[in-house]
Design a protein around this motif. Structure first.
Motif, mmCIF file in Angstrom:
data_model
loop_
_atom_site.group_PDB
_atom_site.id
_atom_site.type_symbol
_atom_site.label_atom_id
_atom_site.label_comp_id
_atom_site.label_asym_id
_atom_site.label_seq_id
_atom_site.Cartn_x
_atom_site.Cartn_y
_atom_site.Cartn_z
ATOM 1 N N SER A 1 0.836 -1.213 0.000
ATOM 2 C CA SER A 1 0.000 0.000 0.000
ATOM 3 C C SER A 1 0.867 1.258 0.000
ATOM 4 O O SER A 1 0.433 2.324 -0.429
ATOM 5 C CB SER A 1 -0.944 0.011 1.206
ATOM 6 O OG SER A 1 -0.235 0.300 2.396
ATOM 7 N N ARG A 2 2.133 1.123 0.491
ATOM 8 C CA ARG A 2 3.028 2.292 0.530
ATOM 9 C C ARG A 2 3.903 2.385 -0.721
ATOM 10 O O ARG A 2 4.383 3.451 -1.068
ATOM 11 C CB ARG A 2 3.925 2.220 1.779
ATOM 12 C CG ARG A 2 3.155 2.387 3.079
ATOM 13 C CD ARG A 2 4.078 2.408 4.279
ATOM 14 N NE ARG A 2 4.583 1.083 4.600
ATOM 15 C CZ ARG A 2 3.980 0.202 5.396
ATOM 16 N NH1 ARG A 2 2.823 0.512 5.954
ATOM 17 N NH2 ARG A 2 4.508 -0.981 5.644
ATOM 18 N N SER A 3 4.117 1.233 -1.390
ATOM 19 C CA SER A 3 5.098 1.232 -2.478
ATOM 20 C C SER A 3 4.503 0.882 -3.838
ATOM 21 O O SER A 3 5.215 0.886 -4.840
ATOM 22 C CB SER A 3 6.207 0.215 -2.157
ATOM 23 O OG SER A 3 5.624 -1.076 -2.058
ATOM 24 N N TRP B 1 0.874 2.715 -8.022
ATOM 25 C CA TRP B 1 -0.189 3.718 -8.089
ATOM 26 C C TRP B 1 -0.025 4.811 -7.034
ATOM 27 O O TRP B 1 -0.721 5.809 -7.066
ATOM 28 C CB TRP B 1 -1.549 3.026 -7.886
ATOM 29 C CG TRP B 1 -1.553 2.141 -6.677
ATOM 30 C CD1 TRP B 1 -1.695 2.525 -5.370
ATOM 31 C CD2 TRP B 1 -1.344 0.719 -6.647
ATOM 32 N NE1 TRP B 1 -1.597 1.440 -4.529
ATOM 33 C CE2 TRP B 1 -1.390 0.311 -5.282
ATOM 34 C CE3 TRP B 1 -1.148 -0.257 -7.630
ATOM 35 C CZ2 TRP B 1 -1.235 -1.021 -4.891
ATOM 36 C CZ3 TRP B 1 -0.992 -1.568 -7.232
ATOM 37 C CH2 TRP B 1 -1.026 -1.954 -5.887
ATOM 38 N N THR B 2 0.903 4.624 -6.063
ATOM 39 C CA THR B 2 0.933 5.536 -4.908
ATOM 40 C C THR B 2 1.325 6.970 -5.297
ATOM 41 O O THR B 2 0.873 7.931 -4.681
ATOM 42 C CB THR B 2 1.881 5.018 -3.805
ATOM 43 O OG1 THR B 2 3.109 4.635 -4.409
ATOM 44 C CG2 THR B 2 1.287 3.833 -3.085
ATOM 45 N N GLU B 3 2.158 7.084 -6.333
ATOM 46 C CA GLU B 3 2.550 8.435 -6.749
ATOM 47 C C GLU B 3 1.329 9.217 -7.231
ATOM 48 O O GLU B 3 1.127 10.382 -6.876
ATOM 49 C CB GLU B 3 3.582 8.316 -7.883
ATOM 50 C CG GLU B 3 4.415 9.546 -8.047
ATOM 51 C CD GLU B 3 5.470 9.345 -9.120
ATOM 52 O OE1 GLU B 3 6.122 8.277 -9.130
ATOM 53 O OE2 GLU B 3 5.614 10.256 -9.955
ATOM 54 N N ILE C 1 -1.782 8.599 -6.340
ATOM 55 C CA ILE C 1 -2.663 8.860 -5.185
ATOM 56 C C ILE C 1 -2.173 10.110 -4.427
ATOM 57 O O ILE C 1 -2.955 11.004 -4.106
ATOM 58 C CB ILE C 1 -2.680 7.635 -4.225
ATOM 59 C CG1 ILE C 1 -3.136 6.357 -4.936
ATOM 60 C CG2 ILE C 1 -3.517 7.922 -2.976
ATOM 61 C CD1 ILE C 1 -4.569 6.249 -5.312
ATOM 62 N N SER C 2 -0.850 10.164 -4.187
ATOM 63 C CA SER C 2 -0.306 11.306 -3.431
ATOM 64 C C SER C 2 -0.491 12.603 -4.197
ATOM 65 O O SER C 2 -0.728 13.662 -3.604
ATOM 66 C CB SER C 2 1.184 11.093 -3.147
ATOM 67 O OG SER C 2 1.356 9.995 -2.308
ATOM 68 N N LYS D 1 0.050 13.720 0.435
ATOM 69 C CA LYS D 1 0.899 12.620 0.919
ATOM 70 C C LYS D 1 0.478 12.065 2.279
ATOM 71 O O LYS D 1 1.028 11.072 2.752
ATOM 72 C CB LYS D 1 2.347 13.113 1.013
ATOM 73 C CG LYS D 1 2.971 13.390 -0.352
ATOM 74 C CD LYS D 1 4.477 13.562 -0.185
ATOM 75 C CE LYS D 1 5.215 13.434 -1.475
ATOM 76 N NZ LYS D 1 5.309 14.494 -2.359
ATOM 77 N N CYS E 1 -4.493 4.438 4.445
ATOM 78 C CA CYS E 1 -4.974 3.367 3.564
ATOM 79 C C CYS E 1 -5.581 2.232 4.397
ATOM 80 O O CYS E 1 -4.914 1.680 5.271
ATOM 81 C CB CYS E 1 -3.816 2.834 2.719
ATOM 82 S SG CYS E 1 -4.344 1.589 1.530
ATOM 83 N N TYR F 1 -7.581 4.456 -0.166
ATOM 84 C CA TYR F 1 -6.760 5.607 0.242
ATOM 85 C C TYR F 1 -7.672 6.802 0.480
ATOM 86 O O TYR F 1 -8.482 7.132 -0.390
ATOM 87 C CB TYR F 1 -5.776 5.974 -0.866
ATOM 88 C CG TYR F 1 -4.734 4.926 -1.143
ATOM 89 C CD1 TYR F 1 -3.498 4.943 -0.499
ATOM 90 C CD2 TYR F 1 -4.978 3.906 -2.065
ATOM 91 C CE1 TYR F 1 -2.541 3.985 -0.759
ATOM 92 C CE2 TYR F 1 -4.018 2.934 -2.330
ATOM 93 C CZ TYR F 1 -2.805 2.982 -1.676
ATOM 94 O OH TYR F 1 -1.855 2.023 -1.927
#
Ligand SMILES: O=C(O)CCC(=O)C(=O)O
Length: 185
Positions: free
Chosen positions: A29-31, A34-36, A38-39, A44, A48, A168
């Motif tokens: 969920s942190r890596s 798609w996280t970029e 989402i942030s 940031k 999640c 998220y």
């Protein structure tokens, strides 16, 4: 360890708790790739929640729905007022190959921009606006929490359809509707 809720006939949602058992999933969920995105969309400081949505054979087509309401959260108060200001996203990660037999999720792209579409989701297939979220195992679909969508039937004889849901959201948003309140174990 789990909280479970029913999402319709033969369709359930198991909320995972942080801990050693699910550490690799929480790490994802942190890596995850798609996280970029989402942030960049909600900032940031996101939180999640992770659950497994599973549909057993016999699960039928869900009604069209959005997971969350249209609202302006306090961190967006200084932004220009816009129905498209996001506060939460879901990532559905398929744990098995999705197809017509085991089912998939169908989406109405763009419907998150218009609160007035609530209740009119069934127009999407008629208008040719529905998109089938058919992905192979390991594939993911990202959608705004307000987007109209529905889970499709599991018509298989014996295959359970499982997807991991990464939800998220900005810290101010607290989900009160989509998870059960009692722990299973
Ligand atoms: O089963 C699915 O494919 C999606 C389920 C869903 O959208 C929900 O339960 O809110």
């Amino acid at each position: 360890m789990f909280r479970r809720s029913s999402r319709g006939a033969q369709r359930f949602d198991l909320l995972l708790e942080q801990g050693e058992t699910f550490a690799p999933i929480f790490e994802l969920s942190r890596s995850g790739p798609w996280t970029e995105f989402i942030s960049s969309a909600i900032g940031k400081d996101w939180i999640c929640d992770i659950s497994v949505i599973y549909s057993r054979p016999g699960a039928d087509d869900q009604d069209w729905h959005s997971d969350g309401p249209h609202l302006i959260v306090s961190s967006q108060k200084n932004l220009p007022s816009s129905a498209s200001s996001p506060y939460a996203f879901c990532v559905f990660l398929a744990l098995i190959d999705l197809d017509e037999l085991v089912g998939f999720t169908q989406f109405w792209p763009g419907s998150h921009r218009e609160a007035g579409l609530a209740g009119f989701g069934s127009a999407a297939p008629v208008l040719g606006c529905a998109v089938d979220g058919i992905v192979g195992a390991g594939g993911a679909v990202v959608y705004d929490y307000r987007l109209l969508h529905r889970g499709m039937a599991n018509k298989s004889q014996g295959t359970q359809r499982e997807i991991l849901q990464f939800f998220y959201h900005v810290p101010e948003y607290v989900e009160r509707k989509n998870y059960g309140c009692t722990a299973l174990f």
